[in-house]
Design a protein around this motif. Structure first.
Motif, PDB file in Angstrom:
ATOM      1  N   GLN A 180      41.964  36.132  39.319  1.00  0.00           N
ATOM      2  CA  GLN A 180      41.648  36.314  40.729  1.00  0.00           C
ATOM      3  C   GLN A 180      42.421  35.317  41.593  1.00  0.00           C
ATOM      4  N   ALA A 181      42.559  34.099  41.120  1.00  0.00           N
ATOM      5  CA  ALA A 181      43.270  33.066  41.886  1.00  0.00           C
ATOM      6  C   ALA A 181      44.730  33.432  42.132  1.00  0.00           C
ATOM      7  N   ASP A 182      45.291  34.302  41.300  1.00  0.00           N
ATOM      8  CA  ASP A 182      46.689  34.715  41.463  1.00  0.00           C
ATOM      9  C   ASP A 182      46.861  35.824  42.495  1.00  0.00           C
ATOM     10  N   VAL A 184      44.178  36.649  45.081  1.00  0.00           N
ATOM     11  CA  VAL A 184      43.317  36.510  46.268  1.00  0.00           C
ATOM     12  C   VAL A 184      43.788  35.306  47.062  1.00  0.00           C
ATOM     13  N   HIS A 185      44.018  35.537  48.347  1.00  0.00           N
ATOM     14  CA  HIS A 185      44.481  34.467  49.239  1.00  0.00           C
ATOM     15  C   HIS A 185      43.466  34.348  50.369  1.00  0.00           C
ATOM     16  N   ARG A 186      43.003  33.154  50.617  1.00  0.00           N
ATOM     17  CA  ARG A 186      41.966  32.940  51.624  1.00  0.00           C
ATOM     18  C   ARG A 186      42.527  32.135  52.800  1.00  0.00           C
ATOM     19  N   ARG A 188      45.140  31.964  54.313  1.00  0.00           N
ATOM     20  CA  ARG A 188      46.588  31.908  54.425  1.00  0.00           C
ATOM     21  C   ARG A 188      47.181  32.209  53.052  1.00  0.00           C
ATOM     22  N   TRP A 189      48.296  32.900  53.072  1.00  0.00           N
ATOM     23  CA  TRP A 189      49.000  33.193  51.820  1.00  0.00           C
ATOM     24  C   TRP A 189      49.732  31.923  51.400  1.00  0.00           C
ATOM     25  N   SER A 190      49.423  31.449  50.237  1.00  0.00           N
ATOM     26  CA  SER A 190      50.123  30.239  49.760  1.00  0.00           C
ATOM     27  C   SER A 190      50.649  30.476  48.357  1.00  0.00           C
ATOM     28  N   SER A 191      51.641  29.726  48.004  1.00  0.00           N
ATOM     29  CA  SER A 191      52.238  29.917  46.677  1.00  0.00           C
ATOM     30  C   SER A 191      51.655  28.954  45.664  1.00  0.00           C
TER      31      SER A 191
END
Length: 191
Positions: A180-182, A184-186, A188-191
């Motif tokens: 899920q961590a890969d 789902v972005h909360r 802001r989209w971050s790498s």
């Protein structure tokens, strides 16, 4: 996604429940631009596989398993239904320009309806699989089943009972599910 089915027939009442759930899917502007072709007779199912596969080609394991399904549903979408709905007075557009649509909601809404069929199968303890109809076989599929030009098949769904000793198959046996961590972005989209 189940790719092989037991010989047990599917109760027509289940198919009706699955379709009843499907037609309750959300649709942009309540356009309801979907339709479902149900194939539950052996001759229709055989014709489906005949027109969606290449003649003379030996079936692989996937095809051998999929052809055991006692029910095939072809969900279709109608772009025209959406374009006409949004040209109605309560929507404020006066033309049928599809440039306003950021994505083809007619396909998305048919996909959501299809997902409800899949989830109904899971809830009933049955198996199902959504897959695409190869583009080179779409015309033959339309002709074989009388699908009108203003509806587009978005894929097909097989339904049936799971085999007694179903072994995992397909891509999940070769690839892991993403965490899920890969995906789902909360905030802001971050790498």
């Amino acid at each position: 996604m189940i790719r092989e089915y037991a010989e047990t027939p599917v109760d027509p009442g289940f198919v009706d429940r699955a379709l009843d759930n499907a037609v309750r899917a959300p649709s942009a502007g309540f356009s309801q631009g979907w339709a479902f072709l149900v194939l539950d007779q052996p001759t229709d199912i055989e014709r489906f596989w005949d027109v969606t596969t290449t003649p003379g080609e030996l079936p692989d394991d996937w095809l051998r398993g999929m052809t055991t399904a006692p029910v095939v549903i072809i969900p279709c979408s109608s772009k025209a239904a959406y374009l006409h709905r949004y040209a109605e007075p309560d929507k404020g557009w006066t033309d049928l320009d599809e440039a306003r649509w950021p994505v083809p909601f007619w396909h998305m809404d048919a996909a959501m309806a299809s997902l409800l069929i899949l989830l109904t199968a899971v809830d009933e303890g049955l198996g199902a699989c959504f897959f695409g109809i190869p583009p080179e076989h779409e015309r033959a599929t339309r002709e074989a089943f009388g699908i009108p030009d203003d509806f587009d098949p978005v894929g097909a769904i097989t339904l049936g009972h799971r085999p007694p000793e179903e072994a995992p198959s397909g891509s999940p046996t070769k690839r892991r599910r993403k965490d899920q961590a890969d995906v789902v972005h909360r905030g802001r989209w971050s790498s």
